[in-house]
Scaffold this active site. Sequence first.
Site, PDB file in Angstrom:
ATOM      1  N   TYR A  31       0.843  -1.211   0.000  1.00 31.67           N
ATOM      2  CA  TYR A  31       0.000   0.000   0.000  1.00 31.67           C
ATOM      3  C   TYR A  31       0.875   1.258   0.000  1.00 31.67           C
ATOM      4  CZ  TYR A  31      -3.691   3.145   1.842  1.00 31.67           C
ATOM      5  OH  TYR A  31      -4.579   4.158   2.055  1.00 31.67           O
ATOM      6  N   LYS A  70       0.892   4.066  -2.857  1.00 36.58           N
ATOM      7  CA  LYS A  70       0.427   5.421  -2.559  1.00 36.58           C
ATOM      8  C   LYS A  70       1.501   6.468  -2.842  1.00 36.58           C
ATOM      9  CE  LYS A  70      -3.866   5.241  -1.248  1.00 36.58           C
ATOM     10  NZ  LYS A  70      -4.887   5.581  -2.282  1.00 36.58           N
TER      11      LYS A  70
END
Length: 305
Positions: free
Chosen positions: A166, A170
């Site tokens: 993640y 991101k």
Amino acid sequence: MNERFLQDKVVLVTGAGGGIGRELALALAAEGARVLVNDLGSSVAGEGQDRSRAQAVVDAIRAAGGEASANGDSVADWAAAHRMVEQALDTFGRIDAVINNAGILRDRFFHNMSADEWRTVIDVHLNGTFYVSRAAAPHFKAQQSGAYLHMTSTSGLIGNLGQANYSAAKLGIVALSKSIALDMAKFSVRSNCISPFAYSRMIGSIPTDTPEQQARVERLQRMQTHQIAPLAVYLASEAAREVSGQIFAVRANEIFLISQNRPIRSLHRGEGWTAQSIAEHAMPALRASFYPLERSPDVFSWDPV
Ligand code: NAI
């Protein structure tokens, strides 16, 4: 009544069937936008599909007198991303802004993370953001206007445990946003990021095994999803025509401008460096400016206001 911020604009919001995306869609519509509400309707881990979630947001927008259309495709699919943009054009005749908000989590410590956990999260966040943005790009270029907004996270900007997939996705989105802003500035197309803090089902998956984790989740519950919407409405609108390539964060009633990477200290040695001189000279000098191994809650160490 004042002219609304997004009167007659068409905005595609991904992952808008719940959480932050739902509040963005409702707020955009309340400011006059016609909204394409995309949501696959998956679990936080990205499993399953429920098309009724996007439709429920469309129904809520229509009940409030707005215009919206539902789309149940996955952002993690190049062809489906193009269908989303086509649907906006077929239904509303144009597209003015894209908000990349869809997201999933597959948290695992790096040393245990499987290739599938890595790939699935990169596919939805980073690849999905590329696919949907890229599908809208020819239309933005042709009309010489357009706004992109992407949801990033302090897990990438700062760091967090157990989120290598993640965090990488991101922070990748931040670089993608900057690249779009640079490449498409000549067409008056803008691209910005928001790093939201808001209590959603995604935060509900944060472990609460320790008192510290419990206290953090209680603080997060005070940050509400609808509080992200005003900045998103502004950034999608013409009022933000001078704003591009920026990273903002929103946490309850706080708005932050986030820094971007720049050199902070340099050393020069005329005869060049050896490993020995780096150890004796360069590193002691640079060490004064090292960053500690901080996580997001270490940096955002005070309660939201
Ligand atoms: P959420 O889980 O409530 O909403 C995400 C939505 O995306 C869900 O409705 C889900 O069905 C949809 N979705 C998942 N995969 C999809 C796909 N392949 N195609 C289309 N839709 C898909 O989560 P939340 O909190 O509202 O998150 C929204 C965004 O904000 C995400 O990008 C998340 O990473 C980001 N974010 C949220 C934070 C928070 O505090 N809630 C913190 C930092 C970032």
